[in-house]
Design an enzyme around this catalytic site. Structure first.
Site, short mmCIF file in Angstrom:
data_model
loop_
_atom_site.label_atom_id
_atom_site.label_comp_id
_atom_site.label_asym_id
_atom_site.label_seq_id
_atom_site.Cartn_x
_atom_site.Cartn_y
_atom_site.Cartn_z
N ASP A 114 0.86 -1.20 0.00
CA ASP A 114 0.00 0.00 0.00
C ASP A 114 0.89 1.24 0.00
O ASP A 114 2.12 1.13 0.15
CB ASP A 114 -0.94 0.00 1.22
CG ASP A 114 -2.26 0.74 0.95
OD1 ASP A 114 -2.20 1.93 0.56
OD2 ASP A 114 -3.32 0.13 1.12
N TYR A 117 -13.39 6.14 -13.89
CA TYR A 117 -13.49 4.99 -12.97
C TYR A 117 -14.14 3.77 -13.64
O TYR A 117 -13.53 2.69 -13.68
CB TYR A 117 -14.23 5.39 -11.68
CG TYR A 117 -14.33 4.27 -10.67
CD1 TYR A 117 -13.21 3.86 -9.94
CD2 TYR A 117 -15.53 3.60 -10.45
CE1 TYR A 117 -13.29 2.81 -9.03
CE2 TYR A 117 -15.62 2.56 -9.54
CZ TYR A 117 -14.50 2.17 -8.82
OH TYR A 117 -14.58 1.13 -7.91
N LYS A 177 -12.39 0.02 -14.63
CA LYS A 177 -12.90 -1.27 -14.17
C LYS A 177 -13.37 -2.14 -15.33
O LYS A 177 -13.30 -3.37 -15.26
CB LYS A 177 -14.03 -1.05 -13.14
CG LYS A 177 -13.55 -0.34 -11.86
CD LYS A 177 -12.47 -1.14 -11.14
CE LYS A 177 -12.14 -0.56 -9.77
NZ LYS A 177 -11.09 -1.34 -9.08
#
Ligand code: NAD
Length: 264
Positions: free
Chosen positions: A33, A154, A158
């Site tokens: 992360d 976005y 995806k």
């Protein structure tokens, strides 16, 4: 014997829940992360992906049993295509050699039911052709026109990721090497990503109109984490190239009962 998992986005939300559940089962987790992880790296850059993979492989001792890629952002900004698409696909490609050394290698990524929403076909094509500069150029053009067009980044990220999983999963490097590769497409998951939106009645109404969830409504991160864990478990021997809509029925509501007409 414990399996070694690389989990991206491990500091928050779905990734953090997945890492926690794996740890509770006695598996070994290497979290990746921006901060608060075993491997701190920025997956929005190509160097960050190379460094993250190198460090994860080093920590794993050369062999990785499974990769679960959860890191992602939803902001209407160009970086979203870099993190959500290239930050997953390039990292997986860098980690593949270490995965191939496992006796039971597996990989799963997080797409979204947003992959069904209007997006940018040009950006999807640029991403699938591996052209990050062109994908970013298209994203910049959209975001410069305001948040409404910027939001297309976005779902485009995806959609591209879901299509990449389908086409890549069946290649010699993945299916041919005995590595199941799949995606989970969540509905509205209660995590820091959606907290702001779900705070107000207006935000909730907007989300629920776009993402109808007749089965149990908004979902906890565990509902996605448990599926990711099964997909990357030894038990998954034959499920490949699937985008599993674990979304409270949103996909079935929106797409209906005929997703086979492509071949009729
Ligand atoms: P979250 O914001 O709680 O967690 C995302 C994590 O990704 C964070 O820890 C963040 O630091 C990390 N991350 C972001 N940019 C990064 C970068 N450049 N490099 C490395 N790490 C980075 O969000 P979440 O809800 O847990 O989302 C996890 C995944 O699920 C995302 O891919 C998201 O798009 C997807 N998803 C979420 C929902 C939802 O409703 N929450 C729905 C569908 C799909």
């Amino acid at each position: 014997m414990a399996r070694t998992y690389v989990v991206t986005g491990s500091a928050s939300g779905i990734g953090a829940t997945t890492a926690k559940l794996l740890n509770e089962r006695g598996e070994r987790v290497i979290g990746v992360d921006l901060r608060g992880a075993d491997v701190e790296a920025d997956l929005s850059t190509s160097q960050g992906r190379i460094d993250a993979a190198a460090r994860a492989v080093e920590l794993a001792g050369g062999t990785i049993d499974a990769v679960i890629a959860c890191a992602g952002i939803s902001a209407p900004i160009p970086k979203t295509i870099s993190v959500n698409y290239f930050g997953v696909t390039e990292l997986l490609q860098h980690l593949r050699p270490a995965l191939a050394k496992s006796a039971a290698p597996r990989a799963a990524v997080v797409s979204s039911m947003a992959s069904l929403q209007p997006n940018s076909p040009e950006m999807v094509e640029a991403a699938l052709s591996g052209d990050e500069a062109e994908a970013l150029r298209i994203a910049e053009g959209l975001t410069a026109q305001g948040p409404e067009l910027g939001y297309l980044v976005y779902p485009a990220s995806k959609r591209a990721l879901a299509r990449w999983v389908r086409r890549t999963s069946i290649t010699p490097e993945w299916a041919g090497a005995g590595i199941p590769l799949n995606a989970v497409a969540p509905g509205t998951v209660v995590t820091p990503m959606t907290a702001g939106l779900l705070e107000t009645a207006e935000g909730r109404a907007m989300v629920d109109a776009a993402v109808p969830m007749p089965l149990n409504g908004h979902q906890p991160p565990e509902s996605i984490a448990n599926l990711l864990i099964w997909l990357t478990s030894v038990e998954n021997s034959h499920l490949a190239g699937q985008v599993i809509y674990d979304d409270g029925g949103a996909d079935a509501t929106l797409r209906g009962d005929d997703i086979w007409s492509w071949n009729d």
